[in-house]
Design a protein around this motif. Structure first.
Motif, PDB file in Angstrom:
ATOM      1  N   PHE A   9      20.297  19.566   3.233  1.00  0.00           N
ATOM      2  CA  PHE A   9      19.820  20.369   2.100  1.00  0.00           C
ATOM      3  C   PHE A   9      19.963  21.836   2.478  1.00  0.00           C
ATOM      4  CE2 PHE A   9      16.742  22.014  -1.003  1.00  0.00           C
ATOM      5  CZ  PHE A   9      17.072  21.267  -2.118  1.00  0.00           C
ATOM      6  N   TYR A  10      21.188  22.332   2.393  1.00  0.00           N
ATOM      7  CA  TYR A  10      21.533  23.651   2.923  1.00  0.00           C
ATOM      8  C   TYR A  10      21.190  24.740   1.913  1.00  0.00           C
ATOM      9  CZ  TYR A  10      24.458  27.121   5.386  1.00  0.00           C
ATOM     10  OH  TYR A  10      24.925  28.220   6.064  1.00  0.00           O
ATOM     11  N   GLY A  11      19.908  25.085   1.863  1.00  0.00           N
ATOM     12  CA  GLY A  11      19.418  26.114   0.963  1.00  0.00           C
ATOM     13  C   GLY A  11      18.045  26.565   1.403  1.00  0.00           C
ATOM     14  N   GLY A  12      17.604  27.721   0.915  1.00  0.00           N
ATOM     15  CA  GLY A  12      16.272  28.218   1.220  1.00  0.00           C
ATOM     16  C   GLY A  12      16.014  28.367   2.701  1.00  0.00           C
ATOM     17  N   SER A  13      14.815  27.981   3.130  1.00  0.00           N
ATOM     18  CA  SER A  13      14.443  28.105   4.543  1.00  0.00           C
ATOM     19  C   SER A  13      15.260  27.170   5.425  1.00  0.00           C
ATOM     20  CB  SER A  13      12.945  27.826   4.728  1.00  0.00           C
ATOM     21  OG  SER A  13      12.623  26.514   4.298  1.00  0.00           O
ATOM     22  N   HIS A  14      15.747  26.055   4.856  1.00  0.00           N
ATOM     23  CA  HIS A  14      16.610  25.151   5.613  1.00  0.00           C
ATOM     24  C   HIS A  14      17.893  25.876   6.013  1.00  0.00           C
ATOM     25  CE1 HIS A  14      14.642  21.171   4.334  1.00  0.00           C
ATOM     26  NE2 HIS A  14      13.927  22.130   3.747  1.00  0.00           N
ATOM     27  N   LYS A  15      18.483  26.559   5.076  1.00  0.00           N
ATOM     28  CA  LYS A  15      19.709  27.322   5.341  1.00  0.00           C
ATOM     29  C   LYS A  15      19.433  28.487   6.292  1.00  0.00           C
ATOM     30  CE  LYS A  15      23.328  29.942   2.912  1.00  0.00           C
ATOM     31  NZ  LYS A  15      23.216  31.175   3.699  1.00  0.00           N
ATOM     32  N   GLN A  16      18.321  29.146   6.075  1.00  0.00           N
ATOM     33  CA  GLN A  16      17.999  30.316   6.886  1.00  0.00           C
ATOM     34  C   GLN A  16      17.904  29.957   8.366  1.00  0.00           C
ATOM     35  OE1 GLN A  16      14.668  32.518   5.397  1.00  0.00           O
ATOM     36  NE2 GLN A  16      14.724  34.037   7.013  1.00  0.00           N
ATOM     37  N   LEU A  17      17.229  28.856   8.662  1.00  0.00           N
ATOM     38  CA  LEU A  17      17.095  28.440  10.055  1.00  0.00           C
ATOM     39  C   LEU A  17      18.453  28.082  10.661  1.00  0.00           C
ATOM     40  CD1 LEU A  17      15.491  27.655  12.560  1.00  0.00           C
ATOM     41  CD2 LEU A  17      15.131  25.397  11.528  1.00  0.00           C
ATOM     42  N   MET A  18      19.240  27.293   9.936  1.00  0.00           N
ATOM     43  CA  MET A  18      20.547  26.891  10.461  1.00  0.00           C
ATOM     44  C   MET A  18      21.464  28.093  10.656  1.00  0.00           C
ATOM     45  SD  MET A  18      20.558  23.750  11.166  1.00  0.00           S
ATOM     46  CE  MET A  18      19.795  22.177  10.809  1.00  0.00           C
ATOM     47  N   ASP A  19      21.397  29.054   9.755  1.00  0.00           N
ATOM     48  CA  ASP A  19      22.242  30.250   9.877  1.00  0.00           C
ATOM     49  C   ASP A  19      21.875  31.064  11.111  1.00  0.00           C
ATOM     50  OD1 ASP A  19      23.591  29.531   7.620  1.00  0.00           O
ATOM     51  OD2 ASP A  19      22.740  31.075   6.321  1.00  0.00           O
TER      52      ASP A  19
END
Length: 400
Positions: A9-19
């Motif tokens: 689920f690559y969006g929001g805080s999920h995306k932020q952490l992975m980035d």
């Protein structure tokens, strides 16, 4: 060595952490993602998708994923990945997630998390010994270990904000970059719209063109109405009903304020949003998601107060970002908030929230002169980077 990052689920805080992780480990990681849509399907089927699409490599040592992934299924479907050291990051607890309707809970999502997190006794003992997990009765709690809860989330401060897109799984390295937080600017010298101007521009229900700087120009900063920000997802677990009912009550009493509703929307939007948009009328300064991080942080930097009414929160990245940008936080005296925010920023009931905002509407200078008494530096990459690096640098072992 190679770290495999998986985010269904690559969006929001999920995306932020992975980035953040990918940027900091970009010479040594592979990022595999799916778009941030249809969350329930991602929780049920993403293991099957990644089983087919994650490239095979003998260089993988560590698998880092969010708990949207059914890790147990992926490990069974891909034995080569099952042998890796695995770090699972929980953004939420599906066993305690608030239901929208009074009906029997779909237990599958919580069950997925149980399967993904379960560890035998010898592994728990190893965690207790090596990385500071302490036994508390029949449960375990972390002592500063990043990656187990969003209460150890990461923020990366940077002057540059390159756009980063979806990185579909493919062999080799992916090189998207994290869009970081700007340093909060000083209060703007000019900041209010003329009284005859309606601050909401356009007839669409979502205004995606950022124009707060123009709207807030014209009058002295200290004299303009209180500016309230609500930067959360437009979903029921953030309890928009409570938030908007408090604002409608302020409106009924003819108290001056502006509101910017900045969160992201998905397929289902609670009815209260359309109702509130009509009732709040000219008090709406901005309505809708801002795709640009620069615009989003500028909006937060023009706001005075940021509010959470959440019913379920492990950390609250949006609240910390808003405080970093100079907002006065008001949060429920529940969930994770008392662990992060000093007592003066907490409220126990909607009535208490209303009274606080009522006073701030009458005296906005109170919050504009206020210096935040908490601490946000501990959530920066500068503070947490070494812990994440240590966690992701450990050699794989048979007992892990």
């Amino acid at each position: 060595m190679s770290v495999l990052l998986i985010e269904p689920f690559y969006g929001g805080s999920h995306k932020q952490l992975m980035d953040v992780l990918q940027e900091e480990l970009q010479e040594d990681c592979v990022l595999c993602t799916l778009p941030a849509k249809k969350w329930h399907w991602k929780a049920r089927t993403s293991a099957l998708y990644f089983m087919q699409t994650v490239p095979t490599s003998s260089n993988y040592r560590i698998l880092f994923a969010s708990s949207v992934l059914n890790l147990a299924e992926l490990a069974a479907l891909r034995p080569d990945l099952g042998k890796l050291k695995k770090v699972l990051y929980f953004h939420e607890n599906q066993l305690a997630y608030p239901v929208q309707k009074c009906q029997e809970r779909d237990f599958q999502y919580g069950y997925n998390q149980i399967l993904s997190w379960f560890m035998p006794e010898h592994k728990l003992a190893h965690l207790e010994k090596v990385i500071g997990v302490k036994r508390n009765g029949d449960s375990y709690q972390s002592e500063g270990l990043p990656g187990q809860q969003e209460s150890r989330a990461v923020m990366k401060t940077s002057d540059a904000h390159p756009e980063s897109g979806l990185c579909e799984p493919q062999p080799g390295l992916c090189t998207t970059q994290h869009e970081g937080l700007p340093s909060p600017p000083a209060a703007p010298a000019q900041a209010e719209a003329p009284e005859s101007t309606n601050p909401y521009q356009g007839e669409d229900k979502q205004c995606l063109t950022f124009n707060l700087s123009n709207i807030l120009s014209g009058l002295d900063y200290q004299q303009r109405p209180l500016h309230i920000a609500w930067p959360h997802r437009w979903e029921h677990d953030k309890d928009p009903e409570t938030f908007f009912k408090v604002l409608m009550k302020l409106k009924e009493q003819d108290l001056p304020f502006y509101v910017s509703v900045l969160g992201e929307t998905f397929s289902e939007i609670p009815d209260i949003f359309s109702e509130a948009r009509e009732v709040l009328g000219s008090s709406v300064l901005h309505w809708g998601y801002l795709p640009s991080k620069d615009d989003y942080f500028r909006a937060l930097c023009t706001a005075d107060v940021v509010i959470s009414t959440a019913k379920h929160e492990f950390f609250g990245v949006a609240m910390i970002e808003a405080v970093h940008c100079g907002c006065y936080p008001l949060c429920p005296k529940a969930l994770v908030y008392p662990e992060i925010f000093p007592a003066e920023y907490l409220y126990s009931t909607p009535e208490q929230l209303f009274k606080r905002l009522q006073n701030f509407c009458k005296r906005p200078d109170i919050v504009r002169k206020h210096l935040y008494k908490g601490e946000t530096a501990g959530f920066s990459w500068a503070a947490l980077g070494s812990k994440f690096r240590s966690l992701l640098a450990a050699e794989p072992r048979e007992d892990l």
